[in-house]
Design a protein around this motif. Structure first.
Motif, PDB file in Angstrom:
ATOM      1  N   ASP A 177       0.769  -1.219   0.018  1.00 53.97           N
ATOM      2  CA  ASP A 177       0.029  -0.084   0.116  1.00 53.97           C
ATOM      3  C   ASP A 177       1.027   1.366  -0.133  1.00 53.97           C
ATOM      4  OD1 ASP A 177      -2.428   1.672  -0.028  1.00 53.97           O
ATOM      5  OD2 ASP A 177      -3.392   0.109   1.344  1.00 53.97           O
ATOM      6  N   VAL A 178       0.095   2.424   0.090  1.00 53.26           N
ATOM      7  CA  VAL A 178       1.027   3.703  -0.173  1.00 53.26           C
ATOM      8  C   VAL A 178       1.606   4.177   1.149  1.00 53.26           C
ATOM      9  CG1 VAL A 178      -0.377   4.571  -1.977  1.00 53.26           C
ATOM     10  CG2 VAL A 178      -1.081   5.119   0.253  1.00 53.26           C
ATOM     11  N   PHE A 179       2.705   4.836   1.017  1.00 51.91           N
ATOM     12  CA  PHE A 179       3.378   5.672   1.909  1.00 51.91           C
ATOM     13  C   PHE A 179       2.644   6.588   2.734  1.00 51.91           C
ATOM     14  CE2 PHE A 179       6.796   3.431  -0.096  1.00 51.91           C
ATOM     15  CZ  PHE A 179       7.629   3.023   0.911  1.00 51.91           C
ATOM     16  N   GLU A 180       2.521   6.726   4.073  1.00 52.10           N
ATOM     17  CA  GLU A 180       2.014   7.830   4.809  1.00 52.10           C
ATOM     18  C   GLU A 180       2.699   8.303   5.910  1.00 52.10           C
ATOM     19  OE1 GLU A 180      -1.674   5.699   5.893  1.00 52.10           O
ATOM     20  OE2 GLU A 180      -2.628   5.877   4.239  1.00 52.10           O
ATOM     21  N   ASP A 181       2.181   8.984   6.945  1.00 51.18           N
ATOM     22  CA  ASP A 181       2.749   9.489   7.909  1.00 51.18           C
ATOM     23  C   ASP A 181       4.076   8.517   8.670  1.00 51.18           C
ATOM     24  OD1 ASP A 181       0.862  11.265   7.859  1.00 51.18           O
ATOM     25  OD2 ASP A 181      -0.091  11.017   9.542  1.00 51.18           O
ATOM     26  N   GLU A 182       5.171   9.477   8.962  1.00 50.55           N
ATOM     27  CA  GLU A 182       6.235   8.982   9.457  1.00 50.55           C
ATOM     28  C   GLU A 182       6.865   7.900   8.608  1.00 50.55           C
ATOM     29  OE1 GLU A 182       7.643  10.111  12.193  1.00 50.55           O
ATOM     30  OE2 GLU A 182       6.023  11.361  12.895  1.00 50.55           O
ATOM     31  N   ASP A 183       6.578   7.884   7.337  1.00 52.43           N
ATOM     32  CA  ASP A 183       7.181   7.053   6.444  1.00 52.43           C
ATOM     33  C   ASP A 183       6.746   5.459   6.625  1.00 52.43           C
ATOM     34  OD1 ASP A 183       8.340   9.155   5.334  1.00 52.43           O
ATOM     35  OD2 ASP A 183      10.358   8.684   6.191  1.00 52.43           O
ATOM     36  N   TYR A 184       5.629   5.460   7.490  1.00 51.44           N
ATOM     37  CA  TYR A 184       4.834   3.812   7.354  1.00 51.44           C
ATOM     38  C   TYR A 184       4.100   3.771   6.122  1.00 51.44           C
ATOM     39  CZ  TYR A 184       6.784   3.064  12.326  1.00 51.44           C
ATOM     40  OH  TYR A 184       7.420   2.815  13.320  1.00 51.44           O
ATOM     41  N   THR A 185       4.014   2.696   5.714  1.00 50.75           N
ATOM     42  CA  THR A 185       2.871   2.273   4.556  1.00 50.75           C
ATOM     43  C   THR A 185       1.530   2.286   5.137  1.00 50.75           C
ATOM     44  OG1 THR A 185       3.173   0.022   4.838  1.00 50.75           O
ATOM     45  CG2 THR A 185       4.565   0.940   3.186  1.00 50.75           C
ATOM     46  N   HIS A 186       0.631   2.338   4.489  1.00 52.47           N
ATOM     47  CA  HIS A 186      -0.942   2.141   5.051  1.00 52.47           C
ATOM     48  C   HIS A 186      -0.991   0.784   5.633  1.00 52.47           C
ATOM     49  CE1 HIS A 186      -5.022   3.372   5.191  1.00 52.47           C
ATOM     50  NE2 HIS A 186      -5.532   2.434   4.432  1.00 52.47           N
ATOM     51  N   GLU A 187      -0.551  -0.194   5.056  1.00 49.71           N
ATOM     52  CA  GLU A 187      -0.526  -1.471   5.555  1.00 49.71           C
ATOM     53  C   GLU A 187      -0.148  -1.352   7.043  1.00 49.71           C
ATOM     54  OE1 GLU A 187      -2.183  -3.892   3.837  1.00 49.71           O
ATOM     55  OE2 GLU A 187      -1.402  -5.937   4.663  1.00 49.71           O
ATOM     56  N   GLU A 188       1.081  -0.914   7.287  1.00 52.71           N
ATOM     57  CA  GLU A 188       1.712  -0.755   8.753  1.00 52.71           C
ATOM     58  C   GLU A 188       0.742  -0.179   9.521  1.00 52.71           C
ATOM     59  OE1 GLU A 188       6.058  -1.594   6.403  1.00 52.71           O
ATOM     60  OE2 GLU A 188       5.402   0.500   7.267  1.00 52.71           O
ATOM     61  N   TRP A 189       0.397   0.794   9.077  1.00 47.57           N
ATOM     62  CA  TRP A 189      -0.594   1.753  10.067  1.00 47.57           C
ATOM     63  C   TRP A 189      -1.860   0.867  10.409  1.00 47.57           C
ATOM     64  CZ3 TRP A 189       0.749   5.004  13.087  1.00 47.57           C
ATOM     65  CH2 TRP A 189       1.657   6.127  12.899  1.00 47.57           C
ATOM     66  N   LYS A 190      -2.527   0.021   9.487  1.00 48.86           N
ATOM     67  CA  LYS A 190      -3.596  -0.692   9.407  1.00 48.86           C
ATOM     68  C   LYS A 190      -3.245  -1.704  10.594  1.00 48.86           C
ATOM     69  CE  LYS A 190      -5.085  -1.179   4.697  1.00 48.86           C
ATOM     70  NZ  LYS A 190      -5.198  -2.076   3.608  1.00 48.86           N
ATOM     71  N   MET A 191      -1.912  -2.412  10.521  1.00 45.52           N
ATOM     72  CA  MET A 191      -1.605  -3.303  11.613  1.00 45.52           C
ATOM     73  C   MET A 191      -1.416  -2.692  13.088  1.00 45.52           C
ATOM     74  SD  MET A 191       1.052  -6.068   9.840  1.00 45.52           S
ATOM     75  CE  MET A 191       0.782  -7.062  11.292  1.00 45.52           C
ATOM     76  N   ILE A 192      -1.210  -1.484  12.921  1.00 45.65           N
ATOM     77  CA  ILE A 192      -0.979  -0.597  14.396  1.00 45.65           C
ATOM     78  C   ILE A 192      -2.336  -0.454  14.820  1.00 45.65           C
ATOM     79  CG2 ILE A 192      -0.300   1.388  15.520  1.00 45.65           C
ATOM     80  CD1 ILE A 192       2.204   1.408  13.296  1.00 45.65           C
ATOM     81  N   ASN A 193      -3.199   0.369  14.117  1.00 47.39           N
ATOM     82  CA  ASN A 193      -4.319   0.835  14.432  1.00 47.39           C
ATOM     83  C   ASN A 193      -5.472  -0.203  14.680  1.00 47.39           C
ATOM     84  OD1 ASN A 193      -3.438   3.408  14.451  1.00 47.39           O
ATOM     85  ND2 ASN A 193      -3.864   3.656  12.162  1.00 47.39           N
ATOM     86  N   GLU A 194      -5.643  -1.213  13.673  1.00 48.03           N
ATOM     87  CA  GLU A 194      -6.623  -2.149  13.759  1.00 48.03           C
ATOM     88  C   GLU A 194      -6.486  -3.189  15.106  1.00 48.03           C
ATOM     89  OE1 GLU A 194      -7.336  -4.450  10.054  1.00 48.03           O
ATOM     90  OE2 GLU A 194      -7.073  -2.469   9.009  1.00 48.03           O
ATOM     91  N   THR A 195      -4.709  -3.585  15.255  1.00 44.81           N
ATOM     92  CA  THR A 195      -4.680  -4.288  16.486  1.00 44.81           C
ATOM     93  C   THR A 195      -5.115  -3.744  17.758  1.00 44.81           C
ATOM     94  OG1 THR A 195      -2.753  -5.335  15.504  1.00 44.81           O
ATOM     95  CG2 THR A 195      -2.870  -5.441  17.800  1.00 44.81           C
ATOM     96  N   ARG A 196      -4.887  -2.290  17.882  1.00 46.48           N
ATOM     97  CA  ARG A 196      -5.464  -1.742  19.009  1.00 46.48           C
ATOM     98  C   ARG A 196      -6.872  -1.563  19.307  1.00 46.48           C
ATOM     99  NH1 ARG A 196      -0.886   3.390  18.415  1.00 46.48           N
ATOM    100  NH2 ARG A 196       0.623   2.199  19.435  1.00 46.48           N
ATOM    101  N   LYS A 197      -7.452  -1.551  18.156  1.00 50.59           N
ATOM    102  CA  LYS A 197      -8.903  -1.539  18.262  1.00 50.59           C
ATOM    103  C   LYS A 197      -9.509  -2.919  18.490  1.00 50.59           C
ATOM    104  CE  LYS A 197     -13.196  -0.631  15.248  1.00 50.59           C
ATOM    105  NZ  LYS A 197     -13.882   0.278  14.473  1.00 50.59           N
ATOM    106  N   ILE A 198      -9.133  -3.890  18.004  1.00 50.35           N
ATOM    107  CA  ILE A 198      -9.659  -5.315  18.304  1.00 50.35           C
ATOM    108  C   ILE A 198      -9.158  -5.436  19.497  1.00 50.35           C
ATOM    109  CG2 ILE A 198      -9.406  -7.606  17.425  1.00 50.35           C
ATOM    110  CD1 ILE A 198      -8.259  -6.662  14.786  1.00 50.35           C
ATOM    111  N   MET A 199      -8.165  -5.362  20.039  1.00 53.27           N
ATOM    112  CA  MET A 199      -7.656  -5.760  21.505  1.00 53.27           C
ATOM    113  C   MET A 199      -8.246  -4.796  22.426  1.00 53.27           C
ATOM    114  SD  MET A 199      -3.952  -7.296  21.239  1.00 53.27           S
ATOM    115  CE  MET A 199      -3.800  -9.167  20.545  1.00 53.27           C
ATOM    116  N   GLU A 200      -9.128  -3.679  21.842  1.00 53.45           N
ATOM    117  CA  GLU A 200      -9.650  -2.480  22.999  1.00 53.45           C
ATOM    118  C   GLU A 200      -8.296  -2.169  23.861  1.00 53.45           C
ATOM    119  OE1 GLU A 200     -13.282  -3.665  24.573  1.00 53.45           O
ATOM    120  OE2 GLU A 200     -14.026  -4.406  22.457  1.00 53.45           O
ATOM    121  N   ASP A 201      -7.389  -1.818  23.080  1.00 55.75           N
ATOM    122  CA  ASP A 201      -6.069  -1.113  24.117  1.00 55.75           C
ATOM    123  C   ASP A 201      -5.359  -0.358  23.414  1.00 55.75           C
ATOM    124  OD1 ASP A 201      -3.951  -0.860  25.397  1.00 55.75           O
ATOM    125  OD2 ASP A 201      -3.318  -2.998  25.589  1.00 55.75           O
TER     126      ASP A 201
END
Ligand code: A2P
Length: 349
Positions: A207-231
């Motif tokens: 996926d495309v590059f976004e904030d802090e030079d992370y890709t969209h896929e990498e941001w998905k793994m960060i944000n989605e994990t926190r949402k699913i685990m509610e942490d």
């Protein structure tokens, strides 16, 4: 009586797995299956059990009488048609990232947070494939020992980028073997400026590059994990890499537990009884998960479980799963089956 089910994106890589699972591998009572795609595929015939079904163009009217709509046709298609399906009384399970971070939309892995389904308003989001297999393997550990930090590196199959990316890998591989020039047009990201060869190569861009030079896929793994685990305080990060494999994503996962006294045997014991997890971990006999063995299976395979030599309470493991099944079609269908069991899915009059 059973459910009237629509598959949006039926001609795609995930769509084909939806068809397979609905044929003989679901506990869900099914009355009818409707195959939807773009105008390009309208009229195409696809086999379902012993019948041939005709693919139809997706329009707002397609969802008349549909109880369950399984979407995997890209974010813009979900944005446009998922609300139409809900208007017609359907429950939508959406494979795209479009609704995932919407606070009103549950983001669900049935082994981890089935309770979130109770809050749905018609749309349920299926998480990113890499996130799903990681949380399936981490949640049982988190339940028992707590989780402070996760660092993941992925080795992702091209099918995550759709059927056209599978075709591109196959074509390039042939061209390389024939000593012909390759002409990449799809990977790493069809909509991005440059395209690179994937055959006999790896690409550290999904996926495309976004904030802090992370890709969209990498941001998905960060944000989605926190949402699913509610942490929202969980320290989690990822590096996502495309590899020349057709099906199954692999991941190395480094994690630190809150309870620093856990041993590798403790981790292994927890994972051995965890739902949806198969432990394949026997170094003496060279047993560890492999993408070609995971293909076609619904489970998440975990091996190479070992302590980090510098940090007490930290571990490494290797996690492999079929990205089109647990990463997409199977997780979505499992969401639908869970809704059915929880009496949250209904056949319309
Ligand atoms: P089509 O085959 O008609 O293009 P993949 O992820 O393998 O690339 O598959 C994408 C899926 O999404 C295909 O089934 C594709 O159908 C479908 N699709 C793409 N664009 C649209 C659209 N505008 N409306 C409905 N389905 C679409």
């Amino acid at each position: 009586s059973g459910y009237n089910v629509a598959i949006v994106g039926a001609t795609g890589a995930v769509g084909s797995r939806f068809i397979q699972l609905l044929e003989y591998e679901t506990k869900l009572p099914i009355n009818s299956v409707k195959l939807l795609a773009s105008k390009r595929s309208a009229g195409k015939q696809l086999k379902f059990k012993d019948q041939m079904l005709t693919v139809e163009e997706t329009t707002p009217d397609s969802f008349e009488g549909v109880d369950l709509a399984l979407f995997s046709a890209g974010g813009s298609v979900s944005a446009k048609f998922a609300p139409e399906a809900v208007k017609h009384g359907a429950v939508v399970v959406d494979n795209t990232s479009h609704f995932r971070m919407d606070p009103e939309v549950p983001l669900v892995v049935p082994e981890v947070n089935p309770q979130a389904l109770k809050r749905h308003h018609g749309i349920i989001a299926n998480p990113n494939c890499s996130t799903i297999q990681m949380v399936v393997a981490l949640e049982p550990v988190r339940q028992k020992f707590g989780l402070d930090q996760v660092i993941c590196s992925t080795y992702q199959a091209v099918s995550g980028a759709g059927q056209s990316a599978i075709n591109e890998l196959m074509t390039e591989a042939q061209q390389v073997l024939n000593h012909e020039p390759v002409e990449p047009k799809i990977l790493p990201v069809s909509g991005d400026e440059k395209h690179y060869q994937i055959a006999f190569n790896t690409l550290a861009q999904i996926d495309v590059f976004e904030d802090e030079d992370y890709t969209h896929e990498e941001w998905k793994m960060i944000n989605e994990t926190r949402k699913i685990m509610e942490d929202n305080d969980l320290k989690v990060t990822a590096t996502c890499v495309r590899v020349p494999i057709v099906v199954s994503h692999s991941e190395t996962v480094y994690f630190t537990t809150t309870d620093r006294s856990a041993t590798p045997d403790d981790i292994r014991a927890v994972l051995k009884t965890a739902p949806g997890v198969v432990v394949e971990d026997d170094p003496k006999h060279q047993v560890y998960p492999q993408p070609i063995n995971a293909e076609g299976k619904k489970d998440t395979f975990v091996g190479r479980i070992r302590r980090d030599m510098d940090n007490q309470g930290s571990f490494h493991m290797y996690v492999v799963s079929d990205n089109l099944l647990k990463g997409a079609a199977w997780n979505s269908l499992e969401i639908a089956e869970t809704l059915h069991e929880m009496n949250l899915l209904h056949v319309q009059d």
